[in-house]
Enzyme design. Structure first.
Site, PDB file in Angstrom:
ATOM      1  N   SER A 183       0.856  -1.193   0.000  1.00 55.14           N
ATOM      2  CA  SER A 183       0.000   0.000   0.000  1.00 55.14           C
ATOM      3  C   SER A 183       0.882   1.229   0.000  1.00 55.14           C
ATOM      4  O   SER A 183       1.866   1.291   0.749  1.00 55.14           O
ATOM      5  CB  SER A 183      -0.879   0.013   1.254  1.00 55.14           C
ATOM      6  OG  SER A 183      -1.438   1.303   1.428  1.00 55.14           O
ATOM      7  N   HIS A 188       1.943   5.468   5.059  1.00 57.05           N
ATOM      8  CA  HIS A 188       2.727   4.229   4.931  1.00 57.05           C
ATOM      9  C   HIS A 188       4.182   4.607   4.590  1.00 57.05           C
ATOM     10  O   HIS A 188       4.505   5.774   4.422  1.00 57.05           O
ATOM     11  CB  HIS A 188       2.113   3.330   3.859  1.00 57.05           C
ATOM     12  CG  HIS A 188       0.855   2.667   4.350  1.00 57.05           C
ATOM     13  ND1 HIS A 188       0.533   1.357   4.092  1.00 57.05           N
ATOM     14  CD2 HIS A 188      -0.158   3.142   5.100  1.00 57.05           C
ATOM     15  CE1 HIS A 188      -0.621   1.052   4.672  1.00 57.05           C
ATOM     16  NE2 HIS A 188      -1.068   2.130   5.275  1.00 57.05           N
ATOM     17  N   ASN A 251     -11.529  -2.222 -12.828  1.00 58.05           N
ATOM     18  CA  ASN A 251     -10.641  -1.114 -13.164  1.00 58.05           C
ATOM     19  C   ASN A 251      -9.956  -0.668 -11.878  1.00 58.05           C
ATOM     20  O   ASN A 251     -10.544   0.040 -11.067  1.00 58.05           O
ATOM     21  CB  ASN A 251     -11.400   0.049 -13.794  1.00 58.05           C
ATOM     22  CG  ASN A 251     -10.438   1.171 -14.163  1.00 58.05           C
ATOM     23  OD1 ASN A 251      -9.233   1.075 -13.899  1.00 58.05           O
ATOM     24  ND2 ASN A 251     -10.936   2.226 -14.750  1.00 58.05           N
ATOM     25  N   GLU A 332      -1.862  11.421  19.166  1.00 58.71           N
ATOM     26  CA  GLU A 332      -2.924  10.697  18.463  1.00 58.71           C
ATOM     27  C   GLU A 332      -2.598   9.200  18.466  1.00 58.71           C
ATOM     28  O   GLU A 332      -1.506   8.809  18.041  1.00 58.71           O
ATOM     29  CB  GLU A 332      -3.045  11.214  17.021  1.00 58.71           C
ATOM     30  CG  GLU A 332      -4.335  10.783  16.361  1.00 58.71           C
ATOM     31  CD  GLU A 332      -4.494  11.292  14.928  1.00 58.71           C
ATOM     32  OE1 GLU A 332      -5.481  10.910  14.291  1.00 58.71           O
ATOM     33  OE2 GLU A 332      -3.630  12.058  14.444  1.00 58.71           O
TER      34      GLU A 332
HETATM   35  C1  LIG Z   1      -2.403  -4.984   6.184  1.00 59.51           C
HETATM   36  C2  LIG Z   1      -3.103  -4.037   5.258  1.00 59.51           C
HETATM   37  N1  LIG Z   1      -3.571  -4.505   4.095  1.00 59.51           N
HETATM   38  C3  LIG Z   1      -4.208  -3.709   3.226  1.00 59.51           C
HETATM   39  C4  LIG Z   1      -4.394  -2.367   3.482  1.00 59.51           C
HETATM   40  C5  LIG Z   1      -5.125  -1.514   2.502  1.00 59.51           C
HETATM   41  O1  LIG Z   1      -4.326  -0.544   1.900  1.00 59.51           O
HETATM   42  P1  LIG Z   1      -4.986   0.756   1.266  1.00 59.51           P
HETATM   43  O2  LIG Z   1      -5.348   1.663   2.379  1.00 59.51           O
HETATM   44  O3  LIG Z   1      -3.904   1.319   0.389  1.00 59.51           O
HETATM   45  O4  LIG Z   1      -6.173   0.329   0.494  1.00 59.51           O
HETATM   46  C6  LIG Z   1      -3.930  -1.827   4.682  1.00 59.51           C
HETATM   47  C7  LIG Z   1      -4.148  -0.408   4.968  1.00 59.51           C
HETATM   48  O5  LIG Z   1      -3.569   0.244   5.746  1.00 59.51           O
HETATM   49  C8  LIG Z   1      -3.269  -2.677   5.599  1.00 59.51           C
HETATM   50  O6  LIG Z   1      -2.836  -2.222   6.776  1.00 59.51           O
END
Ligand SMILES: Cc1ncc(COP(=O)(O)O)c(C=O)c1O
Length: 393
Positions: A183, A188, A251, A332
């Site tokens: 992600s 992140h 998509n 936070e």
């Molecule tokens: C372990 C995990 N998988 C998938 C996702 C989903 O990512 P996104 O927010 O980019 O859709 C997250 C989001 O933080 C996550 O922590």
């Protein structure tokens, strides 16, 4: 107030300026050369042959599962193991696509699934795939988990959305399974505002992922691959070939804007992960040292720890509740990732039978007694001291 996320991306002012120029000078902003460049560079960074960029980590998860179904590597009705502490959109696509999600408990000492927990689950469930989450930059003995998967012919896929950059036993997390997802959402390790990717060494999976990402058509494949698929399906006119849909897709495409940001951010990825690692090593030891209050998370088995948040697991609910009060307007904080998936309303609604068999778990403990705060590269020494004081005084 020290916020969970301090910026949209690293070096925000500089990146925004470059982005404005890029947009002004670009004739095409839909998926194109910048995204391709990012895929090449990110694949190289991750030491994988292929990278398919999509518009979020959630889309990456959806894409890999659909791709495995399209290729017949898993089938509707198959059981798929997943880490009980994860994000909703790790589990949801399994349910949406007709698979049976089997929660696997995590270890309190690492917050991750261990080979021991996996083997315990295998006694009761014949899983065909394990969708393992590498939680918050940590891992347990993923090398042993891989060995079990190889032996039992279970497909291992890593949701590495939270662990970009972590190295365990000289191998990057995300490289233990057949494929892994990432992600690039704000906060992140590497942000493209919204964004995600799937990486793999498998050519057939890469081809299918390209089709799943864009409508099920072949437009993003190489000419050689297009010829092959068109021949197989008897599509011999250009008039139709551009509008032939070969398998189930969506998509999930991203844009040149995200690709451009990704390319700029990739230059800093090692700097960002190092800063975060140093922050973690500054804050976690004094906090985890309060063993009467917290359960320390083990990380000395990891060669390079890369995370974007610091988890704290309290010995009692009272300690956690006190901390929630203490942090108000100062720091936070939030629950650990998405908490115990089994306790979430969507899971209770759609998987009521699984819940009875998954009681008194470590995942529940973490859900009820855990919290985390952000580990940003922009944290100052003063802020880190304030944070440590909150947890230790
Ligand atoms: C372990 C995990 N998988 C998938 C996702 C989903 O990512 P996104 O927010 O980019 O859709 C997250 C989001 O933080 C996550 O922590």
């Amino acid at each position: 107030m020290i916020k969970l996320i301090k910026s949209t991306f690293y070096k925000e002012a500089e990146i925004k300026q470059k982005l404005c120029k890029f947009i002004l000078n670009s004739s095409k902003l839909s998926i194109g050369e910048e995204c391709k460049k990012f895929e090449k560079k990110f694949g190289k960074y991750q030491q994988r042959k292929h990278c398919v960029m999509v518009n979020s980590g959630s889309s990456a998860n959806l894409a890999i599962i659909q791709a495995l179904l399209n290729l017949g590597k898993i089938k509707i009705g198959d059981k798929v193991g997943f880490s009980a502490i994860t994000w909703s959109t790790n589990v949801m696509p399994l349910m949406q696509l007709g698979l049976i999600p089997i929660p696997i408990d995590i270890e309190l000492s690492t917050l991750n699934v261990s080979s021991k927990k996996f083997l315990e689950s295998l006694k009761n469930h014949n899983v065909k795939m394990l969708f393992l989450t590498n939680l918050l930059g940590f891992c347990d003995d993923i090398d042993n988990i891989k060995e079990i998967c190889d032996k039992e012919k279970i497909i291992l896929i890593e949701d590495n959305c939270e662990s970009l950059g972590t190295i365990y036993k000289e191998k990057k997390l995300g490289n233990y399974g057949l494929a892994s997802t990432f992600s690039f959402y704000v906060g992140h390790h590497l942000s493209t505002i919204e964004g995600g990717a799937v990486t793999t060494d498998s050519h057939s999976l890469d081809t299918m992922l390209q089709m799943v990402r864009a409508h099920g058509w072949d437009r993003n494949l190489t000419e050689r691959k297009q010829l092959k698929i068109r021949l197989r399906h008897n599509v011999n006119s250009t008039f139709y070939s551009r509008y032939t849909f070969y398998d189930l897709g969506y998509n999930l495409r991203t844009t040149e804007i995200n690709g451009f940001i990704g390319n700029l951010q990739l230059k800093y990825v090692d700097e960002v992960t190092s800063k975060r690692r140093n922050n973690f090593l500054r804050m976690a030891p004094p906090i985890y040292g309060k063993t009467d209050r917290y359960i320390p998370i083990k990380y000395n088995h990891i060669d390079f720890l890369s995370n974007f948040a610091v988890p704290v697991i309290c010995r009692s609910k009272e300690i956690r509740d006190q901390l929630v009060e203490k942090c108000k307007n100062k720091l936070e904080i939030r629950p650990i990732v998405g908490g115990d998936m089994v306790m979430q309303p969507f899971f209770k609604k759609h998987m009521p039978h699984t819940i009875d068999a998954f009681q008194n778990s470590n995942a529940k403990f973490v859900h009820e007694q855990g919290l985390y705060f952000g580990n940003n590269p922009e944290l100052t020494k003063k802020e880190m001291k304030q944070i440590v004081d909150i947890f230790t005084r």
